[in-house]
Design a protein around this motif. Structure first.
Motif, short mmCIF file in Angstrom:
data_model
loop_
_atom_site.label_atom_id
_atom_site.label_comp_id
_atom_site.label_asym_id
_atom_site.label_seq_id
_atom_site.Cartn_x
_atom_site.Cartn_y
_atom_site.Cartn_z
N THR A 1 26.12 48.08 -31.96
CA THR A 1 25.98 49.27 -31.60
C THR A 1 24.53 49.35 -31.25
O THR A 1 24.04 50.64 -30.80
CB THR A 1 26.63 50.26 -32.65
OG1 THR A 1 25.99 49.99 -33.67
CG2 THR A 1 27.81 50.37 -32.86
N ASN A 2 23.77 48.82 -31.99
CA ASN A 2 22.20 49.08 -31.63
C ASN A 2 21.29 47.82 -32.11
O ASN A 2 21.97 46.90 -32.67
CB ASN A 2 21.88 50.22 -32.59
CG ASN A 2 20.30 50.65 -32.21
OD1 ASN A 2 20.16 50.87 -31.34
ND2 ASN A 2 19.56 50.64 -33.28
N GLU B 1 17.20 60.82 -32.13
CA GLU B 1 18.36 60.00 -31.75
C GLU B 1 19.05 60.55 -30.58
O GLU B 1 19.59 59.88 -29.62
CB GLU B 1 19.24 59.77 -33.02
CG GLU B 1 18.65 58.94 -34.07
CD GLU B 1 19.44 58.84 -35.10
OE1 GLU B 1 19.13 57.83 -35.98
OE2 GLU B 1 20.34 59.44 -35.53
N GLU B 2 19.53 61.95 -30.38
CA GLU B 2 20.15 62.45 -29.56
C GLU B 2 19.51 62.32 -28.07
O GLU B 2 19.96 62.09 -27.09
CB GLU B 2 20.42 63.95 -29.81
CG GLU B 2 21.44 64.08 -30.93
CD GLU B 2 21.66 65.67 -31.25
OE1 GLU B 2 21.07 66.55 -31.05
OE2 GLU B 2 22.59 65.79 -31.86
N TYR B 3 18.17 62.44 -28.26
CA TYR B 3 17.21 62.56 -27.17
C TYR B 3 17.05 61.22 -26.33
O TYR B 3 17.24 61.05 -25.06
CB TYR B 3 15.70 63.24 -27.64
CG TYR B 3 14.77 63.05 -26.18
CD1 TYR B 3 14.86 64.21 -25.19
CD2 TYR B 3 13.74 62.26 -26.08
CE1 TYR B 3 14.00 64.35 -24.34
CE2 TYR B 3 12.94 62.46 -24.88
CZ TYR B 3 13.02 63.19 -24.16
OH TYR B 3 12.07 63.59 -23.04
N GLU B 4 17.07 60.10 -27.00
CA GLU B 4 17.14 58.96 -26.56
C GLU B 4 18.31 58.12 -26.63
O GLU B 4 18.32 56.81 -26.10
CB GLU B 4 15.88 58.00 -27.11
CG GLU B 4 14.52 58.65 -26.62
CD GLU B 4 13.26 57.52 -26.97
OE1 GLU B 4 13.18 56.57 -26.28
OE2 GLU B 4 12.74 57.83 -28.07
N ASP B 5 19.26 58.58 -27.25
CA ASP B 5 20.67 57.98 -27.34
C ASP B 5 20.32 56.68 -28.12
O ASP B 5 20.50 55.51 -27.84
CB ASP B 5 21.45 57.78 -26.12
CG ASP B 5 22.80 57.32 -26.37
OD1 ASP B 5 23.48 57.57 -27.33
OD2 ASP B 5 23.51 56.42 -25.49
N LEU B 6 19.86 56.69 -29.16
CA LEU B 6 19.72 55.61 -30.26
C LEU B 6 19.72 55.74 -31.69
O LEU B 6 20.12 56.92 -31.85
CB LEU B 6 18.28 54.91 -29.72
CG LEU B 6 17.07 55.81 -29.79
CD1 LEU B 6 16.76 56.53 -31.21
CD2 LEU B 6 15.76 55.54 -29.21
N SER B 7 19.50 54.72 -32.41
CA SER B 7 19.70 54.91 -33.93
C SER B 7 18.29 54.38 -34.60
O SER B 7 17.86 53.30 -34.21
CB SER B 7 20.86 54.10 -34.47
OG SER B 7 20.84 54.25 -35.67
N GLN C 1 17.80 63.40 -35.99
CA GLN C 1 18.90 63.67 -35.31
C GLN C 1 18.52 64.12 -33.91
O GLN C 1 19.11 63.63 -32.76
CB GLN C 1 19.60 64.89 -36.11
CG GLN C 1 21.14 65.32 -35.15
CD GLN C 1 21.76 66.19 -35.74
OE1 GLN C 1 21.45 66.58 -36.87
NE2 GLN C 1 22.87 66.73 -35.21
N SER D 1 14.18 52.24 -27.40
CA SER D 1 13.39 53.39 -27.32
C SER D 1 12.16 53.22 -26.34
O SER D 1 11.14 52.33 -26.70
CB SER D 1 12.92 53.64 -28.74
OG SER D 1 11.83 54.64 -28.84
#
Length: 285
Positions: free
Chosen positions: A275-276, A18-24, A15, A108
């Motif tokens: 989305t990714n 993912e929040e840091y780089e806005d990815l999944s 989590q 990323s």
């Protein structure tokens, strides 16, 4: 520390990354929660001052191993992942895997920087997609029209139908029968996966697998018998699945290979939105 506690820490680390780089990140949680050797993933972690700062997971699919990992923001560029990768290489060598794929979100920057240091060749890319009702409305797959089809029925697969699932996977995804069979070594009718048979007029025509967690359902292994394609079977099965999951309050997600334009068009026409993007790079060292 128990395995359960470590998994909770891995989830928190995911989590944070993912929040840091806005990815999944694709960590295949259904495999992480199983015991290694029983269909589960092998994984290694790194701690600093009792804080989990690095993780690498290895997921076996027949003779192929997929690798995915992460390092906590603020602890990068310290060689943490390089050390984890060396541990992973030792495990891979012991397993005698024929192919090794490293998987990372295309967006990323940290992953791209590390991957450039390895002898890799691009293998393929996958889109992760999520169903959006407003997009379904725009594309004429609205709720009132997502109705069961009398000719196309979805039902749970039985344990004695594993050979059928293997044959459909082998033909649909270009897998060897042995690799496809290995995926069902731990077939359990009541596990977190739902193995679904798609029937056309009472005869098997395809299959899919559903995995649900935290009110998000993922569709995997979705294929229709090549001889029966072009008859709307896949669309009917997809819309019925969306309808069922929506009634249960679940979001609906799936993955599609970048080089599969027909499947991509089908999913987009039913209201799925990209989305990714995940890149898969083959280790050639």
């Amino acid at each position: 520390m128990t395995t359960h506690e470590t998994l909770k820490q891995i989830e928190e680390l995911q989590q944070r990354c993912e929040e840091y780089e806005d990815l999944s990140l694709k960590l295949n949680w259904e495999s992480l929660r199983r015991e290694p050797g029983g269909g589960g993933a092998e994984w290694f972690v790194t701690y600093e001052d009792e804080l989990l700062v690095g993780f690498i997971g290895l997921y076996s699919f027949g003779s192929e191993i997929e690798v995915c990992g992460m390092v906590r923001p603020g602890y990068r560029r310290r060689g943490i992942f390089s050390s984890l990768w060396k541990r992973a290489q030792s495990y891979i060598a012991r397993q005698g895997a024929h192919n090794v794929l490293l998987n990372a979100p295309a967006a990323s920057k940290s992953a791209v920087g590390f991957l450039k240091t390895l002898p890799l060749a691009f293998d393929h890319a996958e889109y992760q997609m999520k169903w959006h009702e407003e997009k379904a409305d725009e594309r004429s797959a609205f709720e009132n029209k997502i109705l069961p089809d009398d000719h196309v029925i979805l039902r749970p697969a039985r344990a004695d139908e594993v050979p059928l699932l293997v044959a459909l996977d082998s033909a649909g995804f270009g897998m060897t029968p042995q690799d496809a069979a290995n995926m069902y070594d731990e077939f359990v009718e009541e596990d977190s996966n739902e193995h679904i048979i798609i029937e056309l007029e009472g005869q098997p025509a395809g299959k899919l697998r559903l995995w649900t967690e935290h009110h998000e359902t993922w569709i995997y292994g979705f294929t229709v018998d090549e001889k029966l394609r072009g008859r709307g079977i896949g669309r009917s099965a997809l819309l019925q699945t969306i309808q069922r999951e929506k009634r249960s309050g679940n979001g609906v997600n799936l993955e599609v290979a970048l080089d599969n334009p027909n499947a991509l068009r089908l999913y987009e026409s039913c209201g799925f939105v990209v989305t990714n993007k995940q890149d898969y790079l083959r280790y050639v060292g």
